[in-house]
Design a protein around this motif. Structure first.
Motif, PDB file in Angstrom:
ATOM      1  N   ASN A  16      -6.307  -2.248  -6.620  1.00 13.18           N
ATOM      2  CA  ASN A  16      -4.956  -2.487  -7.100  1.00 13.18           C
ATOM      3  C   ASN A  16      -3.973  -1.687  -6.029  1.00 13.18           C
ATOM      4  N   PRO A  17      -3.230  -2.586  -5.148  1.00  9.73           N
ATOM      5  CA  PRO A  17      -2.333  -1.825  -4.542  1.00  9.73           C
ATOM      6  C   PRO A  17      -1.075  -0.736  -5.124  1.00  9.73           C
ATOM      7  N   SER A  18      -1.108  -1.171  -6.346  1.00  7.73           N
ATOM      8  CA  SER A  18       0.028  -0.303  -6.898  1.00  7.73           C
ATOM      9  C   SER A  18      -0.549   1.156  -7.014  1.00  7.73           C
ATOM     10  N   VAL A  24      -0.087   7.226  -2.130  1.00  7.88           N
ATOM     11  CA  VAL A  24       0.568   7.619  -0.834  1.00  7.88           C
ATOM     12  C   VAL A  24       1.889   8.247  -1.071  1.00  7.88           C
ATOM     13  N   ALA A  25       2.481   7.668  -2.131  1.00  9.04           N
ATOM     14  CA  ALA A  25       3.986   8.332  -2.340  1.00  9.04           C
ATOM     15  C   ALA A  25       3.871   9.669  -3.101  1.00  9.04           C
ATOM     16  N   GLN A  26       2.797   9.867  -3.760  1.00  9.27           N
ATOM     17  CA  GLN A  26       2.516  11.393  -4.168  1.00  9.27           C
ATOM     18  C   GLN A  26       2.431  12.189  -2.987  1.00  9.27           C
ATOM     19  N   ASP A  27       1.459  12.031  -2.274  1.00  6.38           N
ATOM     20  CA  ASP A  27       1.282  12.813  -0.964  1.00  6.38           C
ATOM     21  C   ASP A  27       2.452  12.946  -0.222  1.00  6.38           C
ATOM     22  N   GLY A 191       4.069   2.892  -0.132  1.00  6.77           N
ATOM     23  CA  GLY A 191       4.188   4.415  -0.636  1.00  6.77           C
ATOM     24  C   GLY A 191       5.611   4.846   0.002  1.00  6.77           C
ATOM     25  N   GLU A 192       5.755   4.633   1.036  1.00  5.31           N
ATOM     26  CA  GLU A 192       7.062   5.127   1.406  1.00  5.31           C
ATOM     27  C   GLU A 192       8.200   4.747   0.742  1.00  5.31           C
TER      28      GLU A 192
END
Length: 216
Positions: A16-18, A24-27, A191-192
């Motif tokens: 699931n890409p969510s 990614v956003a967390q990193d 994520g960005e």
């Protein structure tokens, strides 16, 4: 504390890409010094809301952004409205398929996101990430979680100053079958984009006044 959530795979998909985008956003946000926790929610009516509520009670975040997949959309969708309606076209991962049931019995018909969705849209456009303000989060588990989130934030004294909302993401372009013409986006851009929304929410107390409505 910032809480980000994505969903486990559903509907026969293996990913699931969510959830991938949230990681990614967390990193990205942790590298900037933010305190962030990511949580994968089950794609199950009821259970998803309970898991989210437990995390909010434990972490007491100031900002909660939940995400989910909207296959067929070609951009990040900043959801404006959560409605008090479960109406499942397909069963969830536990086989539940509620039809015309309330998310919260006796709750308000709808809640608006408390994210600055217009300001976030402008910030995403400046960053070159495709985005829109969406007027519907559907009636499946995504809307279920969105409504449960906003109900909890509006009715829980300890969460009175917290803000929250929901973002739908497209398919992951790296996982489309060969030859597929389905709209998609890279997980990195997703994520960005989520990180852009987080930054905007932390920096913006009054949303921008700009047109982002829909004719139909």
């Amino acid at each position: 504390m910032i809480l980000l959530t994505g969903f486990e795979p559903f509907g026969g998909d293996s990913t699931n890409p969510s959830w991938t985008a949230v990681l990614v956003a967390q990193d990205i946000l942790r590298a900037e010094g933010h305190e962030v926790e990511a949580l994968e929610l089950p794609c199950v009516f009821g259970e998803s809301a309970s898991v989210l509520q437990e995390a909010m009670e434990r972490l007491r975040p100031e900002l909660v952004i939940c995400t989910g997949l909207a296959g067929g959309r070609d951009r990040l969708s900043l959801e404006r409205v959560a409605i008090n309606c479960d109406d499942a076209r397909i069963p969830d991962n536990a086989g539940n398929q509620p039809i015309d049931e309330e998310v919260v019995g006796g709750g308000p018909a709808a809640y608006f996101s408390t994210l600055p969705v217009k300001s976030a849209l402008r910030a995403l456009q400046i960053a070159g990430i495709r985005a829109e303000v969406s007027q519907t989060a559907g009636t499946y588990v995504c809307n279920h979680v969105f409504y449960a989130l906003m109900h909890w934030l509006s009715s829980t004294p300890v969460a009175a100053q917290a803000r929250g909302g929901f973002i739908h993401v497209p398919y992951d372009e790296a996982r489309l079958p060969q030859g597929s013409a389905a709209p998609a986006m890279s997980v990195r851009d997703m994520g960005e984009g989520i990180a852009v929304v987080v930054r905007t929410a932390l920096e913006t107390s009054v949303d921008a006044k700009l047109s982002a409505g829909a004719i139909h």
